[in-house]
Write a protein that holds these residues in place. Structure first.
Motif, mmCIF file in Angstrom:
data_model
loop_
_atom_site.group_PDB
_atom_site.id
_atom_site.type_symbol
_atom_site.label_atom_id
_atom_site.label_comp_id
_atom_site.label_asym_id
_atom_site.label_seq_id
_atom_site.Cartn_x
_atom_site.Cartn_y
_atom_site.Cartn_z
ATOM 1 N N GLY B 74 13.857 2.654 5.315
ATOM 2 C CA GLY B 74 14.509 3.259 6.481
ATOM 3 C C GLY B 74 13.615 3.210 7.701
ATOM 4 O O GLY B 74 14.088 2.981 8.826
ATOM 5 N N ILE B 77 13.954 -0.080 9.184
ATOM 6 C CA ILE B 77 15.198 -0.170 9.965
ATOM 7 C C ILE B 77 14.979 0.430 11.350
ATOM 8 O O ILE B 77 15.308 -0.182 12.373
ATOM 9 N N ASP B 101 20.549 2.965 -0.477
ATOM 10 C CA ASP B 101 21.301 3.703 0.548
ATOM 11 C C ASP B 101 20.932 3.213 1.943
ATOM 12 O O ASP B 101 21.810 2.949 2.768
ATOM 13 N N GLN B 102 19.641 3.056 2.187
ATOM 14 C CA GLN B 102 19.217 2.607 3.516
ATOM 15 C C GLN B 102 19.695 1.185 3.796
ATOM 16 O O GLN B 102 20.108 0.870 4.911
ATOM 17 N N ASN B 105 23.939 1.540 3.610
ATOM 18 C CA ASN B 105 24.573 2.487 4.533
ATOM 19 C C ASN B 105 23.989 2.458 5.938
ATOM 20 O O ASN B 105 24.629 2.957 6.862
ATOM 21 N N SER B 106 22.798 1.940 6.101
ATOM 22 C CA SER B 106 22.242 1.857 7.458
ATOM 23 C C SER B 106 22.069 0.411 7.914
ATOM 24 O O SER B 106 22.746 -0.027 8.835
ATOM 25 N N ILE B 110 24.958 -0.582 10.758
ATOM 26 C CA ILE B 110 24.722 -0.035 12.094
ATOM 27 C C ILE B 110 25.308 -0.905 13.200
ATOM 28 O O ILE B 110 25.887 -0.396 14.156
#
Lengths: 330, 335
Positions: B74, B77, B101-102, B105-106, B110
């Motif tokens: 993360g 990111i 998840d990162q 989902n990110s 994004i």
């Protein structure tokens, strides 16, 4: 630690501005709730009702180049940060004119012109990103601060602990703001945490922290001022726990079986807008007509935002698969 | 740049050294690039890929992290969104599940969620695959899972040249790129021209031309497939071998051009059979070349079992040349 800049500013103009910021969030969201019942806004809608002092008290102190990472309960943060209200409302509608082009909705408000990095709907998911943004600033020699908002539910996630550790270990300028509204959806803090004094958890990562009455915007702003001053002086992270309360349901689907109605009423009486307004009135710092004027101006802004969203356009279905990857410059 | 003239001066190198040289080259070319991950600095990398880089570039740019896969992925990111060009090393694909998840989902969402306002120009490298008797938790081949996700690009360098060349091209991508390095390839030697540099990452490569059957594979399985092709040649079966190189997006054109020529195909994929990348490729062949095919599409995949510890069982659980030869002969009706 307390320089002159840390003193609370109690000037009448400033206090009225804080009040205005909070009322603006409240009335905007009241309208959103109404539009939700009319099915103009769909999906999840998480309202900030009761917590306005946190976003208003912290974000209004940030510099233009600072960065904000928020959660799925972020309408207030976006508005205070300066994301234009009509573009926020259009996003709620899913219209192309929305601040995320309509693709995000209520939970995913983004705005690169104000360094507003969303709207993250995975609890705890924004914390590592905030660490990374601050790392980039540090490596690039920029002096910006990244303000990262999250609820007390996120404290149970591994990412919370990983992120606090990284920020402290690497000395990164992150302002962690925990909005402790006592319930992670329907799970009370006391039945989900062995240590319910959340700000104490920051200490084991050697991060300076304090807990503040999140219903008192003067206290929130004072703490945020101290925190930002410390971060800008040291470059290191700082942790604020704002103790607040969510007056409304978690989302529009929540029947609130987990808490007593009287509990909500007790907290409502401590509400941040009520509190500042009565204080201003008691100290003769606001006239009734000023309050009326504030309300009327905000009502007009909201009406304009709704009209803008209503008049907005739907993205053509042919565009469905855009914005998955960057598009080659033509 | 990609079409740089290749000078003479061929050197022999290992896959590991080629990856290291790619990282070193990127760090030299661009101040925004830094490497971050578990044991990348003082330890020199779990697979010794980054050995020596700490001394050369310092601890800011060769950044050891705690065992916080989600946290530092993360952070990668965020750093990418903040103007840097991070290379995040997740020690192995097995641990990448803690960062899933990162990534999903990110990193992958994004750009879309923000209506194209923010991108994540991040490269994540990780080791993948079985073969070292590391048992069920350290032997996964999950690149096919990642290839399921819109918003990211997935690469699988199988050759020394690609190990050297894919990284820089990936770093130029405005979106997240995952690079999967098969653990069995790090010690492999190969040749590089002296000025070896960035390579294209969009196209599959025909590693062996043939006319009788298309063997479609990637990563560590490429070499088993080429070995199978040699064995098939001894039986007068002329196999074409496709190295996918990019698992997302897939280069349909190269795959279809090959099967349109050979009319038969076997897909070799170390991932588990059900819901595999091989299944996706097989279905694309059905969709795009069904009427050209003379036989059902075959597959050699990982067996549906967690990877066992004993060597003989581990070998039996993943593709090998004998299985590929058998599948190819079955497709040709030559049992």
């Amino acid at each position: 630690m307390s320089g002159t800049t840390d003193k609370p500013r109690l000037s009448r103009v400033h206090m009225l501005d804080l009040l205005r910021q909070m009322i603006r969030i409240r009335l905007f969201e009241d309208k959103c709730a109404e539009l939700y019942t009319q099915e103009k806004i769909r999906g999840f809608l998480h309202l900030y009702d009761g917590e306005e002092a946190v976003a208003a008290g912290v974000i209004s102190l940030l510099e233009k180049q600072d960065r904000v990472v928020a959660t799925y309960r972020e309408h207030g943060h976006a508005l205070v940060r300066g994301v234009v209200m009509k573009s926020v409302m259009a996003e709620m509608y899913g219209k192309r004119e929305g601040c995320s082009g309509g693709r995000g909705g209520s939970m995913h408000l983004f705005d690169n012109t104000t360094n507003f990095y969303g709207g993250n709907a995975i609890v705890g998911g924004g914390l590592p990103m905030a660490v990374g943004l601050a790392l980039a600033d540090r490596m690039r020699g920029e002096k910006h601060v990244t303000a990262c908002f999250f609820g007390e539910g996120a404290v149970a996630e591994g990412e919370f602990h990983e992120s606090l550790n990284l920020a402290a270990l690497w000395g990164l300028p992150v302002l962690f703001v925990c909005e402790n509204n006592l319930y992670a959806m329907g799970t009370a803090l006391a039945i989900s945490q062995s240590e319910t004094d959340i700000h104490a958890k920051a200490a084991c990562y050697k991060i300076t922290s304090e807990a503040v009455d999140g219903m008192d915007i003067v206290a929130v702003e004072g703490a945020a001022r101290r925190a930002l001053h410390a971060i800008r002086e040291t470059g290191k992270p700082y942790f604020l726990e704002c103790r607040t309360y969510r007056f409304r349901a978690h989302s529009m689907f929540d029947a609130q079986l987990y808490r007593d109605k009287t509990e909500v009423e007790v907290w409502r009486k401590k509400g941040p807008i009520e509190r500042l307004r009565t204080w201003l009135e008691a100290n003769h710092m606001i006239h009734p007509e000023e309050l009326e004027r504030i309300n009327a101006e905000i009502a007009a802004e909201i009406a304009e935002a709704v009209a803008f969203a209503e008049a907005g356009s739907w993205e053509p279905v042919e565009d469905l698969t855009r914005f998955v990857y960057a598009e080659a410059a033509s | 740049m990609l079409q740089a003239t290749r000078q003479s001066g061929i050197t022999e190198t290992t896959y590991r050294e080629a990856v290291r040289e790619a990282i070193r080259d990127a760090l030299k070319r661009d101040d925004r690039v830094f490497l971050m991950g578990e044991d990348v600095g003082r330890y020199g990398g779990c697979y010794a890929v980054s050995k020596g880089l700490l001394a050369e570039f310092g601890s800011e740019r060769i950044r050891d992290t705690p065992l916080s896969e989600s946290g530092f992925t993360g952070a990668g990111i965020g750093a990418a969104m903040g103007g840097m060009r991070p290379i995040v090393e997740v020690m192995t694909v097995n641990f990448s599940l803690l960062a899933l998840d990162q990534i999903l989902n990110s990193a992958a969402t994004i750009r879309h969620m923000s209506g194209n306002q923010f991108g994540v120009p991040l490269v994540i490298r990780m080791a993948t695959g079985a073969g070292r008797q590391l048992a069920a938790q350290h032997s996964h081949s999950l690149e096919g899972w990642y290839a399921h996700i819109p918003g990211i690009r997935v690469l699988a360098p199988a050759t020394v040249e690609d190990a050297r060349g894919m990284l820089w091209t990936a770093l130029q991508d405005p979106d997240p790129v995952l690079i999967f390095e098969n653990v069995m390839l790090y010690n492999m030697t190969g040749t590089l021209v002296a000025d070896a540099g960035p390579v294209d990452i969009a196209k599959a490569a025909v590693r062996r031309t043939g006319s009788d059957i298309s063997l479609i594979t990637y990563g560590g399985s490429l070499w088993k497939t080429l070995e199978a092709a040699t064995q098939l040649a001894a039986e007068n079966i002329n196999a074409e071998v496709i190295d996918l190189r990019s698992l997302r997006p897939l280069d349909d054109a190269t795959i279809m051009a090959s099967v349109n020529k050979t009319r038969r195909a076997v897909i070799v994929d170390e991932g588990w059979r059900s819901g595999s990348l091989a299944a996706e490729i097989g279905m694309r062949i059905v969709e795009q070349a069904f009427w050209e095919m003379d036989a059902p599409v075959g597959r050699v995949c990982g067996e549906e079992v967690p990877i066992p510890y004993p060597s003989h069982l581990e070998r039996a659980a993943i593709p090998n040349a004998a299985k590929i030869v058998a599948a190819a002969k079955a497709a040709l009706g030559r049992d």
